[in-house]
Design a protein around this motif. Structure first.
Motif, PDB file in Angstrom:
ATOM      1  N   CYS A   1       0.839  -1.210   0.000  1.00 62.91           N
ATOM      2  CA  CYS A   1       0.000   0.000   0.000  1.00 62.91           C
ATOM      3  C   CYS A   1       0.869   1.254   0.000  1.00 62.91           C
ATOM      4  CB  CYS A   1      -0.917   0.010   1.227  1.00 62.91           C
ATOM      5  SG  CYS A   1      -1.874   1.539   1.373  1.00 62.91           S
TER       6      CYS A   1
ATOM      7  N   GLN B   1      -0.417   4.253   0.299  1.00 61.66           N
ATOM      8  CA  GLN B   1      -1.211   5.276   0.990  1.00 61.66           C
ATOM      9  C   GLN B   1      -1.549   6.453   0.059  1.00 61.66           C
ATOM     10  OE1 GLN B   1       1.779   4.455   4.183  1.00 61.66           O
ATOM     11  NE2 GLN B   1       0.358   5.724   5.337  1.00 61.66           N
ATOM     12  N   CYS B   2      -1.963   6.101  -1.141  1.00 60.14           N
ATOM     13  CA  CYS B   2      -2.299   7.135  -2.117  1.00 60.14           C
ATOM     14  C   CYS B   2      -3.697   7.689  -1.899  1.00 60.14           C
ATOM     15  CB  CYS B   2      -2.192   6.569  -3.527  1.00 60.14           C
ATOM     16  SG  CYS B   2      -3.373   5.242  -3.862  1.00 60.14           S
ATOM     17  N   GLY B   3      -4.530   6.960  -1.143  1.00 60.57           N
ATOM     18  CA  GLY B   3      -5.873   7.456  -0.851  1.00 60.57           C
ATOM     19  C   GLY B   3      -6.875   7.234  -1.971  1.00 60.57           C
ATOM     20  N   ARG B   4      -6.469   6.563  -3.057  1.00 62.05           N
ATOM     21  CA  ARG B   4      -7.420   6.352  -4.160  1.00 62.05           C
ATOM     22  C   ARG B   4      -8.652   5.584  -3.685  1.00 62.05           C
ATOM     23  NH1 ARG B   4      -2.559   6.427  -6.964  1.00 62.05           N
ATOM     24  NH2 ARG B   4      -2.602   7.300  -9.063  1.00 62.05           N
ATOM     25  N   CYS B   5      -8.427   4.573  -2.833  1.00 61.68           N
ATOM     26  CA  CYS B   5      -9.545   3.737  -2.380  1.00 61.68           C
ATOM     27  C   CYS B   5     -10.522   4.556  -1.526  1.00 61.68           C
ATOM     28  CB  CYS B   5      -9.024   2.535  -1.608  1.00 61.68           C
ATOM     29  SG  CYS B   5      -7.872   2.946  -0.304  1.00 61.68           S
TER      30      CYS B   5
ATOM     31  N   GLN C   1      -8.443   2.819   3.030  1.00 59.86           N
ATOM     32  CA  GLN C   1      -6.991   2.944   3.209  1.00 59.86           C
ATOM     33  C   GLN C   1      -6.616   2.634   4.654  1.00 59.86           C
ATOM     34  OE1 GLN C   1      -4.944   6.507   1.727  1.00 59.86           O
ATOM     35  NE2 GLN C   1      -3.804   6.606   3.635  1.00 59.86           N
TER      36      GLN C   1
ATOM     37  N   VAL D   1      -6.683  -1.054   5.441  1.00 53.30           N
ATOM     38  CA  VAL D   1      -5.445  -1.707   4.998  1.00 53.30           C
ATOM     39  C   VAL D   1      -4.312  -1.438   5.981  1.00 53.30           C
ATOM     40  CG1 VAL D   1      -3.665  -1.631   3.187  1.00 53.30           C
ATOM     41  CG2 VAL D   1      -6.082  -1.735   2.560  1.00 53.30           C
TER      42      VAL D   1
ATOM     43  N   CYS E   1      -7.395   0.561  -6.734  1.00 52.91           N
ATOM     44  CA  CYS E   1      -6.089   0.350  -6.084  1.00 52.91           C
ATOM     45  C   CYS E   1      -5.002  -0.038  -7.084  1.00 52.91           C
ATOM     46  CB  CYS E   1      -6.202  -0.716  -4.999  1.00 52.91           C
ATOM     47  SG  CYS E   1      -4.619  -0.964  -4.167  1.00 52.91           S
ATOM     48  N   PRO E   2      -3.960   0.767  -7.182  1.00 52.11           N
ATOM     49  CA  PRO E   2      -2.907   0.483  -8.161  1.00 52.11           C
ATOM     50  C   PRO E   2      -2.048  -0.717  -7.801  1.00 52.11           C
ATOM     51  CG  PRO E   2      -2.612   2.678  -7.172  1.00 52.11           C
ATOM     52  CD  PRO E   2      -3.701   1.996  -6.420  1.00 52.11           C
ATOM     53  N   VAL E   3      -2.063  -1.131  -6.516  1.00 50.00           N
ATOM     54  CA  VAL E   3      -1.188  -2.251  -6.136  1.00 50.00           C
ATOM     55  C   VAL E   3      -2.003  -3.526  -5.881  1.00 50.00           C
ATOM     56  CG1 VAL E   3       0.640  -0.760  -5.286  1.00 50.00           C
ATOM     57  CG2 VAL E   3      -1.138  -1.509  -3.721  1.00 50.00           C
TER      58      VAL E   3
ATOM     59  N   ILE F   1      -4.604  -4.379  -4.135  1.00 51.43           N
ATOM     60  CA  ILE F   1      -5.139  -4.807  -2.840  1.00 51.43           C
ATOM     61  C   ILE F   1      -6.627  -5.110  -2.994  1.00 51.43           C
ATOM     62  CG2 ILE F   1      -5.649  -4.021  -0.478  1.00 51.43           C
ATOM     63  CD1 ILE F   1      -2.947  -2.541  -0.603  1.00 51.43           C
TER      64      ILE F   1
ATOM     65  N   HIS G   1      -9.583  -5.119  -0.999  1.00 48.56           N
ATOM     66  CA  HIS G   1     -10.204  -4.695   0.260  1.00 48.56           C
ATOM     67  C   HIS G   1     -11.438  -5.522   0.589  1.00 48.56           C
ATOM     68  CE1 HIS G   1      -8.229  -1.407  -1.833  1.00 48.56           C
ATOM     69  NE2 HIS G   1      -8.035  -0.780  -0.694  1.00 48.56           N
TER      70      HIS G   1
END
Ligand code: SF4
Ligand code: SF4
Length: 673
Positions: free
Chosen positions: A285, A287-291, A307, A310, A345-347, A349, A351
């Motif tokens: 993560c 922590q970009c806050g997109r979610c 976020q 996670v 989520c770019p990575v 994850i 959720h």
């Protein structure tokens, strides 16, 4: 200095005596050891999880999600995406450039000269600039207009400063080298050359000083990577490589009896109950806050912050606390399983996996109460989420002459398509209008279909997403036996939740059928000329894409084709896409709301939320209804009975903003009367 006439290349360790080189190797070895040691500590936490049950496609994961940045490109198209692409590709080029340099120095292949060298210098010069611009953009955005959901702390500013200093000192070292040893071919790196010419005449000692500053920053960066959110440089690659290639947003992991007997648990009580990959993904993560930015529950003020979920579970992997102690129960129950976070989520994850696994544990411990617990009890006793008796499932058919599978079987007749109505479609007044409209359309188009009537049980979707896995599995098993008994091969349903679980999840229990949504069938029938498309004026109708159709199953075309809109218009779910949609010339142009297609906004009904108490000022449906009203359309088209019920509570029935809500089937049925 006089330019030297020679094949273009550069001297490694320029002006550096031998002991400086030795110190460099010791420093780099130390930094790498610190980094590897921290990665090993993280890997220790990953290994506390369950072994993964899939075979990763390492190469595809890395190419698709790391090298091509597929997920990054699809969100925040005007800010986060281009910024990240500048940083990523800039960093990647600098990393590869350094690696090539090392190969040239330490291997027998000496290729770092001639035309190759000129191209190398040119590419690295411009990619270095891209990196510096990207980092500057990131810092400015974080300082002056951070997206909703993005939080900053001291370490973020240290990280960004470190990255910026890395880029700038890299240019300074290059400029200093050209200042001291100018060559004819320096113009292949115009930015470095410009810096070299702008600097006053330097001494070799100054160059060595600058070189060491750069090297110490690189060493600090390497050693510190696992401590910063930048650790996603390492862990996002691992997450992408190890992800499940067959994972679908709409498919949850089945729990087996054997597993429960072996572990004594259902779901995730502690982080170690997740798979190793899920625990690894938490470390990725950034922590970009997109979610959080896209979460419909968070947007209306609920305690759910994906976020934070996670990060809290990640902390729990270190502290040994339970998932529920780390994440509040309120937050876990607030999720609608809309998958907006997963999509963003770019990575990679997942959720919803984390939340539903946690819910499973809560349900197993009897920690679900209130109206949702009542729904589960009535589901267990009546096999209907509405708590109606099986015979009530046929009341809506009165006056419609609906063919029933059991009657056809008694007459030894067959049918091609099973019309799966769903609990709502059989008992909710609005959804019944949809069921009747679908029946009329199928008859008009000459489709050989049948319904199950009282033989149809709830698919179990509300139970599964609330966390009651075994009630779901019992219902799925019963329904699959019914399908087999009647020789069902193709199912059409107006409910995207039923559609999703029948299509993506029943296969895990031996139910493999062709499953389509009613808008897909209607679109096909219109294309075949067996039904007429409706007509309406430009902007007259707006469409609410259901999460479980538009996002979870990626179907945004069919509802539009069924409405006679040529396609998913331009397919661009961006401000540009919306502008192009509105610019469409005449007729049948939808008034698209701000969120549509894959990026649709949840109505708040999924994940069992339909049966949970909702504060009136925290309704996702109110937010969505306002978006739809803001389009100025005079009709809302829906394609899901749950969405219809939720929007119905939030769209005004009277006054200037009163606006009818109709399922697409009803709209098409009127055009075919
Ligand atoms: S979970 Fe994914 S989308 Fe959310 S903050 Fe972390 S990286 Fe960003
Ligand atoms: S699935 Fe939807 S409601 Fe649940 S955390 Fe993700 S974005 Fe929020």
């Amino acid at each position: 200095m006089v330019p030297l006439a020679e094949s273009p290349t550069r001297t490694e360790f320029l002006f550096l005596p031998e002991w400086h080189q030795t110190a460099f190797y010791i420093l780099m070895a130390f930094a790498t050891t610190v980094c590897v040691w921290q990665v090993c500590k993280c890997a220790f936490h990953w290994m506390s999880g369950k072994p993964i049950s899939w075979k990763p496609d390492y190469l595809r994961g890395i190419i698709e999600f790391v090298l091509l940045q597929r997920k990054v490109r699809s969100s925040r198209p005007l800010s986060g995406a281009p910024m990240h692409l500048l940083i990523f590709y800039g960093f990647l080029a600098l990393f590869l450039g350094t690696t090539l340099l090392a190969i040239n120095k330490y291997s027998p292949w000496k290729f770092h000269h001639g035309s190759y060298y000129l191209v190398y210098e040119f590419v690295l010069d411009w990619m270095g600039l891209a990196f510096v611009l990207g980092v500057t953009w990131a810092a400015g955005r974080r300082a002056f207009s951070p997206p909703r959901g993005m939080k900053s702390d001291f370490s973020d500013w240290v990280t960004l400063s470190l990255l910026l200093l890395l880029g700038l000192t890299g240019f300074l070292v290059e400029g200093a080298r050209m200042n001291l040893v100018p060559r004819d071919f320096d113009s292949s790196a115009p930015i470095g050359q410009w810096i070299g010419q702008a600097l006053p005449q330097l001494t070799p000692a100054t160059y060595v000083g600058l070189w060491w500053i750069h090297v110490v920053l690189v060493a600090a960066f390497i050693a510190w990577i696992p401590q910063m959110r930048l650790r996603h440089i390492l862990f996002a690659v691992a997450s992408a490589a190890g992800s499940d290639p067959s994972a679908k947003m709409g498919r949850l992991r089945p729990v087996t009896i054997e597993e429960v007997e072996a572990t004594g648990k259902i779901g995730a009580e502690s982080p170690s109950d997740f798979s190793r990959w899920h625990i690894l993904s938490l470390d990725a993560c950034m922590q970009c806050g997109r979610c959080t930015e896209v979460c419909p529950a968070n947007a209306v003020g609920k305690s759910l912050d994906p976020q934070k979920v996670v990060q809290d579970i990640r902390s729990a992997t270190r502290t040994g606390t339970t998932v529920v102690d780390a994440v509040s129960e309120d937050a876990l129950w607030a999720c609608t399983t809309c998958n907006a976070c997963v999509e963003a989520c770019p990575v990679l994850i997942r959720h919803v996996d984390l939340i539903v696994e946690s819910r499973r544990s809560l349900v197993a411990e009897g920690r679900l109460s209130g109206t949702a617990a009542t729904m589960l009890r009535q589901l267990q006793s009546t096999q209907s989420a509405w708590g109606t008796q099986p015979a009530d499932r046929e009341k809506w058919m009165e006056g419609e002459d609906v063919p029933l599978a059991r009657d056809l079987a008694a007459q030894q007749k067959t049918f091609d398509t099973l019309l799966w109505i769903g609990c709502a479609g059989a008992v909710d007044p609005g959804a019944i209008r949809t069921s009747k409209a679908v029946v009329r359309l199928l008859k008009k188009a000459g489709v050989n279909f049948a319904c199950l009537g009282k033989d149809e049980l709830c698919t179990g979707d509300p139970a599964r997403r609330t966390g009651d896995e075994f009630t779901y599995q019992q219902l799925a098993d019963s329904n699959i036996q019914t399908f087999k008994r009647f020789g069902v091969t193709r199912i059409v349903t107006p409910c995207p939740h039923c559609f999703n679980t029948l299509r993506n999840e029943y296969g895990d229990f031996g139910g493999d059928f062709e499953v389509i949504h009613h808008t897909q069938l209607i679109a096909d029938l219109i294309e075949d000329g067996r039904l007429d498309a409706p007509e309406f004026s430009k902007g007259e109708v707006t469409l609410h894409d259901p999460c479980y159709l538009g996002r979870v199953n990626g179907e945004a075309d069919a509802p539009r084709l069924a409405l006679g809109v040529p396609s998913n218009q331009n397919g661009l779910e961006t401000p540009l896409g919306q502008w192009l949609n509105r610019a469409q010339e005449d007729g049948n142009a939808l008034a698209e709301p701000r969120h549509f297609g894959r990026k649709t906004l949840c109505c708040g009904a999924g994940g069992g939320r339909m049966w949970m108490e909702e504060d009136t000022d925290q309704r996702p449906s109110a937010r969505r209804a306002q978006e739809l009203l803001d389009t100025g359309a005079s009709k809302i088209a829906v394609a899901c009975p749950f969405c219809r019920i939720m929007l119905d509570t939030s769209v005004p029935k009277e006054g200037s903003q009163a606006i009818p809500i109709e399922d697409i089937a009803e709209i098409v049925a009127k055009a075919n009367e």
